[in-house]
Design an enzyme around this catalytic site. Structure first.
Site, PDB file in Angstrom:
ATOM      1  N   SER A 141       8.085  38.398  55.029  1.00  0.00           N
ATOM      2  CA  SER A 141       7.148  38.676  54.195  1.00  0.00           C
ATOM      3  C   SER A 141       6.008  37.485  54.821  1.00  0.00           C
ATOM      4  O   SER A 141       4.793  38.695  53.735  1.00  0.00           O
ATOM      5  CB  SER A 141       7.843  37.974  53.168  1.00  0.00           C
ATOM      6  OG  SER A 141       7.626  36.467  53.102  1.00  0.00           O
ATOM      7  N   LYS A 159       7.855  33.367  65.782  1.00  0.00           N
ATOM      8  CA  LYS A 159       8.166  34.382  64.889  1.00  0.00           C
ATOM      9  C   LYS A 159       5.880  33.892  64.884  1.00  0.00           C
ATOM     10  O   LYS A 159       5.950  32.476  64.972  1.00  0.00           O
ATOM     11  CB  LYS A 159       9.032  33.256  63.506  1.00  0.00           C
ATOM     12  CG  LYS A 159       8.344  33.179  61.963  1.00  0.00           C
ATOM     13  CD  LYS A 159       9.146  33.176  61.189  1.00  0.00           C
ATOM     14  CE  LYS A 159       9.318  31.965  60.389  1.00  0.00           C
ATOM     15  NZ  LYS A 159       9.691  31.229  59.266  1.00  0.00           N
ATOM     16  N   MET A 246      11.060  29.161  69.138  1.00  0.00           N
ATOM     17  CA  MET A 246      12.836  28.849  69.074  1.00  0.00           C
ATOM     18  C   MET A 246      13.975  29.306  69.962  1.00  0.00           C
ATOM     19  O   MET A 246      13.551  30.541  70.952  1.00  0.00           O
ATOM     20  CB  MET A 246      13.148  28.495  67.321  1.00  0.00           C
ATOM     21  CG  MET A 246      14.112  29.565  67.016  1.00  0.00           C
ATOM     22  SD  MET A 246      14.562  29.978  65.348  1.00  0.00           S
ATOM     23  CE  MET A 246      11.965  30.821  64.523  1.00  0.00           C
ATOM     24  N   ASP A 289      16.382  28.815  50.275  1.00  0.00           N
ATOM     25  CA  ASP A 289      16.139  30.136  50.890  1.00  0.00           C
ATOM     26  C   ASP A 289      18.497  30.941  50.200  1.00  0.00           C
ATOM     27  O   ASP A 289      18.079  30.661  52.179  1.00  0.00           O
ATOM     28  CB  ASP A 289      15.511  30.762  51.829  1.00  0.00           C
ATOM     29  CG  ASP A 289      15.051  32.536  51.850  1.00  0.00           C
ATOM     30  OD1 ASP A 289      16.005  32.672  50.724  1.00  0.00           O
ATOM     31  OD2 ASP A 289      13.731  32.185  52.297  1.00  0.00           O
ATOM     32  N   ASN A 294      19.625  34.706  56.792  1.00  0.00           N
ATOM     33  CA  ASN A 294      18.766  33.361  57.064  1.00  0.00           C
ATOM     34  C   ASN A 294      20.580  32.816  57.735  1.00  0.00           C
ATOM     35  O   ASN A 294      20.086  31.943  59.025  1.00  0.00           O
ATOM     36  CB  ASN A 294      18.153  32.579  56.431  1.00  0.00           C
ATOM     37  CG  ASN A 294      17.232  32.340  55.361  1.00  0.00           C
ATOM     38  OD1 ASN A 294      16.386  33.351  56.843  1.00  0.00           O
ATOM     39  ND2 ASN A 294      17.629  32.304  54.367  1.00  0.00           N
ATOM     40  N   ASP A 308      15.820  29.991  59.404  1.00  0.00           N
ATOM     41  CA  ASP A 308      14.514  30.022  58.798  1.00  0.00           C
ATOM     42  C   ASP A 308      14.451  28.877  57.940  1.00  0.00           C
ATOM     43  O   ASP A 308      15.612  28.738  56.368  1.00  0.00           O
ATOM     44  CB  ASP A 308      14.355  31.202  58.184  1.00  0.00           C
ATOM     45  CG  ASP A 308      13.461  31.729  56.913  1.00  0.00           C
ATOM     46  OD1 ASP A 308      12.998  30.598  57.471  1.00  0.00           O
ATOM     47  OD2 ASP A 308      12.949  32.200  57.008  1.00  0.00           O
TER      48      ASP A 308
END
Length: 445
Positions: A141, A159, A246, A289, A294, A308
């Site tokens: 998202s 990311k 990462m 989340d 994840n 995440d």
């Protein structure tokens, strides 16, 4: 219902407020046009359609999903949250198609990606890498993930946030909330202002990748004594507020283990449920989340990979004792004690009608089923998830009792529900009571 096939494409992210507002305006106009046609058709058939019936058609749900997927950012995130947190209260057509936003997203074209990295790393950033794969390995998202190898040999997962995400959060949340109000699925008496404010705050935090990097490191420290878990190492020299670097860690999606040996599925869910209790009762820090994406699993090292940490929340000191009191009362069959604990937490207040209090306590007692069983609880051989869903829908239909609990509680319940869903998906058998009991005594505090 009809489905519209979703294909991930390289589509530029609208980054300016005006361009995003125009997309919302176009979406509303498109839906309104469809409503007029559907309304005219129903009137010709002698029916009197309601606004919500016209708005919440499968065709309109498809339009909303595709527009949110193109907008990305907070607009798509709110669509994801709605499908998870309010799914039981939304019409099935809308809940189902919004749910697709959780796993499907478009990605930036290479020109927009290059411009973003030039802005964050400076021109000539390519010279720091041996390889950089421009095709993302994941798109979500608020960002997409790329694999790269640095000149000094580090294998990274990077990311990169979509342009304009932070600037558009507040307006995106307000615009999606307006669509929900227009739909008529939310009662006019419900004050959603606290939830909207919290959504904005949470999304601003998730869009701060330096903050996420700090929690990545913190969880690595907290789980240093648990080699069963693997938290990727942060690479601060490539990390900015909009870029998170990462270790690239190899693993398979956790939900792909549905056909793994029973012992392996049981072990995985025992680890995850145990971690959930540690986050609440030991760490006072939780990654809230529950998206299955994840979690990944390294089949050779048998490590559970945690990804995440953008939705990490710090719980107040009173949170764990309040839930300890609630669990103690529930396991003892002390309904009056459970009621008082729920009032203390904020599930409802003293003024709530008795039938509404009873309905919430009934759901809590139903959710205790895995904890009440001595020995392994078989998540794959129960309909308790369906019963919980039906009970939640029944409360949702009582428009005189729409109450928003404290946000920490909402996020905690969301995580519990997600882990429960995963245990059911994997048909795991877990001794949940044994995992919980160590935290129930006052000495555990």
């Amino acid at each position: 219902m009809p489905h519209s096939k979703f294909e991930s494409k390289a589509l530029a992210v609208p980054s300016g407020r005006l361009s995003r507002l125009a997309r919302f305006g176009g979406m509303a106009s498109n839906i309104a046009g469809g409503m007029l046609l559907d309304g005219a058709r129903q009137l010709a058939q002698g029916k009197r359609p309601s606004v919500s019936d016209l708005l919440l058609t499968p065709a309109n749900a498809i339009k909303v999903t595709h527009q949110l997927a193109q907008l990305r950012g907070a607009a798509m995130k709110v669509g994801q949250l709605l499908s998870m947190d309010a799914g039981d209260m939304l019409p099935p057509e809308l809940a189902e198609i919004l749910g697709r936003l959780r796993s499907e997203g478009h990605h930036m074209p290479q020109s927009q990606l290059n411009a973003a990295l030039n802005a964050h790393w400076g021109s000539g950033w390519q010279q720091r890498f041996e390889t950089f794969l421009f095709q993302p390995i994941a798109a979500a998202s608020i960002g997409q993930v790329h694999r790269a190898t640095t000149k000094d040999g580090r294998e990274l997962a990077i990311k990169i946030q979509y342009p304009g995400v932070r600037r558009s959060i507040d307006s995106d949340v307000d615009n999606v909330a307006s669509l929900m109000r227009l739909s008529g699925v939310l009662p006019k008496t419900l004050n959603i202002a606290p939830m909207l404010a919290e959504a904005k705050r949470q999304l601003h935090q998730e869009a701060d990748y330096q903050r996420e990097g700090q929690y990545l490191q913190r969880f690595a420290e907290l789980l240093a004594d648990s080699p069963e878990f693997l938290v990727p190492k942060l690479h601060a020299d490539f990390t900015t507020q909009s870029v998170l670097a990462m270790d690239f860690v190899d693993g398979v999606p956790i939900e792909s283990l549905v056909d793994a040996p029973q012992e392996e599925r049981d072990r995985l869910m025992t680890l995850l449920i145990g971690l959930l209790f540690r986050e609440l009762f030991e760490f006072a820090l939780m990654q809230t989340d529950p998206n299955f994406a994840n979690y990944r699993y390294n089949t050779s090292t048998r490590q559970l990979i945690l990804l995440d940490f953008g939705a990490t929340r710090v719980f107040p000191p009173e949170m764990a004792p309040a839930y300890r009191q609630l669990m103690q009362a529930g396991l003892a069959g002390d309904r009056a004690g459970a009621r008082q604990a729920m009032i203390n937490i904020g599930f409802f207040d003293e003024q709530a009608l008795q039938r509404h209090q009873d309905a919430v306590i009934n759901i809590f007692e139903l959710s205790l089923e895995p904890l009440l069983q001595t020995g392994d609880y078989d998540f794959g051989n129960t309909d308790v998830a369906l019963r919980l869903r039906d009970a939640g829908m029944a409360i949702g239909e009582q428009r005189d009792f729409w109450h928003i609990p404290p946000m920490d509680t909402l996020f905690l319940q969301r995580k519990f529900g997600g882990v429960y869903m995963l245990a059911s998906r994997l048909k795991a058998r877990v001794n949940v009571r044994a995992l919980m009991e160590q935290y129930l005594s006052t000495s555990a505090a």
